[in-house]
Write an enzyme that holds these catalytic residues in place. Structure first.
Site, PDB file in Angstrom:
ATOM      1  CB  SER A 182      -0.930  -0.001   1.203  1.00 12.33           C
ATOM      2  OG  SER A 182      -0.178  -0.128   2.395  1.00 12.33           O
ATOM      3  CG  HIS A 210      -4.013  -0.996  -1.287  1.00  8.38           C
ATOM      4  ND1 HIS A 210      -4.510   0.261  -1.457  1.00  8.38           N
ATOM      5  CD2 HIS A 210      -3.698  -1.112   0.018  1.00  8.38           C
ATOM      6  CE1 HIS A 210      -4.483   0.910  -0.290  1.00  8.38           C
ATOM      7  NE2 HIS A 210      -3.998   0.088   0.616  1.00  8.38           N
ATOM      8  CE  LYS A 241      -7.186  -0.187   2.079  1.00  7.52           C
ATOM      9  NZ  LYS A 241      -6.368  -1.162   2.747  1.00  7.52           N
TER      10      LYS A 241
HETATM   11  C1  LIG Z   1      -6.183  -1.421   4.123  1.00  8.60           C
HETATM   12  C2  LIG Z   1      -5.599  -2.751   4.337  1.00  8.60           C
HETATM   13  C3  LIG Z   1      -6.185  -3.647   5.230  1.00  8.60           C
HETATM   14  C4  LIG Z   1      -7.344  -3.258   6.094  1.00  8.60           C
HETATM   15  O1  LIG Z   1      -8.531  -3.243   5.389  1.00  8.60           O
HETATM   16  P1  LIG Z   1      -9.861  -2.746   6.117  1.00  8.60           P
HETATM   17  O2  LIG Z   1     -10.939  -3.439   5.402  1.00  8.60           O
HETATM   18  O3  LIG Z   1      -9.915  -1.266   5.998  1.00  8.60           O
HETATM   19  O4  LIG Z   1      -9.757  -3.169   7.555  1.00  8.60           O
HETATM   20  C5  LIG Z   1      -5.644  -4.907   5.344  1.00  8.60           C
HETATM   21  N1  LIG Z   1      -4.574  -5.269   4.614  1.00  8.60           N
HETATM   22  C6  LIG Z   1      -3.976  -4.432   3.750  1.00  8.60           C
HETATM   23  C7  LIG Z   1      -2.812  -4.906   2.956  1.00  8.60           C
HETATM   24  C8  LIG Z   1      -4.471  -3.143   3.591  1.00  8.60           C
HETATM   25  O5  LIG Z   1      -3.869  -2.309   2.738  1.00  8.60           O
END
Ligand SMILES: *Cc1c(COP(=O)(O)O)cnc(C)c1O
Length: 393
Positions: A182, A210, A241
């Protein structure tokens, strides 16, 4: 007189002094290419709303309809009385969308990792983990009690080396990696990781938070991108996301999905997301299955922005995706840059330690299909002004 909060106040002061304090801004508008932030209309360069679905009319209408039909709350944890037909429907739709055997949903991507890793490995086991994995993977690894062996970032050769070094010292093993990293926007070499997992008969897990809605055909994710259907045991995804809603999911091997209904602790001990959330996620799949238009626009926007930023002389790192890091180095510089961008009407947050290593502070620009070319040009103009003013370009 000293009191028990003194140390917290001192630590907070230190964060502020070092440019590491999170200054959280408040939005007064829905998500989109433009936002009202602290009363000001600004270009949005920092949300994960990759496809602009967070305020998409199809999703909003589906959520309203579910609200009327199912009410607002799930009422209980899923194993007791909180599984509604709509939760199952979403799981069937995700599995079909991703061409995987089965899927199980969670409250978030974070809890999907906390559920999955400790269910699969424990005290006698080891986890081979990419050194730049997301905090929720790291926490899941810690909770499991398994021995964690970190391998160099996106380095299959080093992974194989540490597997060989540790052969015979554990019961089960798990290889775990982010799909798209990310903070840098690079992609895990999942095809090579699969070859190693297969050769040593180790479980393979990828967290595609992502990549969901971004990579693969029409946003079907990293497993689809590498054409590894049925080969990657666990693909974690998030609905927060590109899907524009909230929630997490594990898709992949049916044995593992069934096991998580029995041993995934956030599944067993915390209620599921609400019916309107679930309905909006299903509507997001409808949108993605109907056309690749949004995903295509996301990629062309990302390519355009990166090309123009490089032409201006910015260091945009090693991103292979629409995530565009603007490497600045010191945390204070990144914070100043972000503040000045905001004055230019561009909202892009700075990111520093501990989210990224010390000395690798940056502004991370999140490109979206919701941006028009004109929006991107406005953002580029803001970066040019601030970059010159601060001597970065
Ligand atoms: C954003 C993210 C998460 C968390 O996701 P949420 O649904 O917002 O809890 C988990 N793993 C990675 C790699 C992320 O980038």
């Amino acid at each position: 007189m000293a009191n028990r909060f003194d140390w917290i106040q001192k630590e907070l002061k230190n964060l502020k002094k070092n440019g590491l304090y999170n200054n959280i801004r408040t939005l007064d508008s829905a998500q989109g290419a433009w936002l009202t932030v602290d009363g000001k209309n600004v270009l949005n360069f920092c949300s994960n709303n990759y496809l602009g679905l967070a305020n998409n009319p199809h999703l909003v209408a589906a959520a309203k309809k579910a609200l009327d039909e199912y009410g607002i709350g799930p009422g209980a944890v899923r194993t007791i009385a909180g599984t509604m037909e709509i939760h199952h429907e979403l799981e069937r739709r995700v599995a079909a969308f991703k061409h995987s055997e089965a899927a199980i949903t969670f409250q978030s991507g974070f809890t999907a990792n906390l559920a999955t890793i400790p269910a699969l490995v424990g005290k006698e086991d080891v986890i081979f983990s990419d050194e730049l994995n997301h905090a929720s993977i790291i926490d899941g690894c810690r909770l499991s009690g398994a021995r964690v062996i970190r391998y160099n970032h996106c380095d299959p050769t080093h992974l194989e080396l540490v597997i060989k070094e540790n052969e015979g010292t554990y019961n089960h093993a798990l290889i775990v990696t982010d799909g798209v990293f990310s903070m840098d926007g690079d992609i895990a070499p999942l095809d090579q990781l699969y070859d190693i997992a297969n050769a040593y008969d180790i479980l393979l897990m990828v967290d595609d938070a992502h990549g969901e809605g971004v990579l693969g055909k029409g946003g079907r994710g990293i497993v689809d991108h590498f054409n590894l259907h049925g080969k990657v045991d666990i693909e974690v995804g998030t609905f927060s996301k590109a899907f524009g809603v909230v929630g997490g999911v594990v898709s992949g091997n049916a044995n593992i999905v069934e096991w998580l209904t029995q041993r995934g602790r956030p599944f067993l001990f915390s209620s599921a997301v609400t019916p309107p959330d679930v309905a909006a996620c299903i509507a997001a799949i409808d949108v993605l299955e109907e056309s690749t238009e949004l995903v295509d626009r996301l990629w062309s926007n990302g390519a355009y922005f990166k090309k123009e930023m490089a032409a201006l002389g910015f260091d945009t790192g090693n991103s292979q995706t629409p995530i565009t890091p603007i490497m600045l180095g010191e945390a204070q510089l990144a914070q100043d840059f972000s503040k000045k961008l905001f004055e230019q009407g561009v909202f892009a947050t700075s990111i520093g330690y501990p989210t990224v290593p010390q000395g690798k502070a940056r502004i991370r620009v999140m490109i979206s299909a919701a941006h028009s070319k004109d929006d991107l040009d406005k953002g580029l103009a803001g970066f040019k002004i601030v970059g010159r003013e601060l001597g970065v370009i």
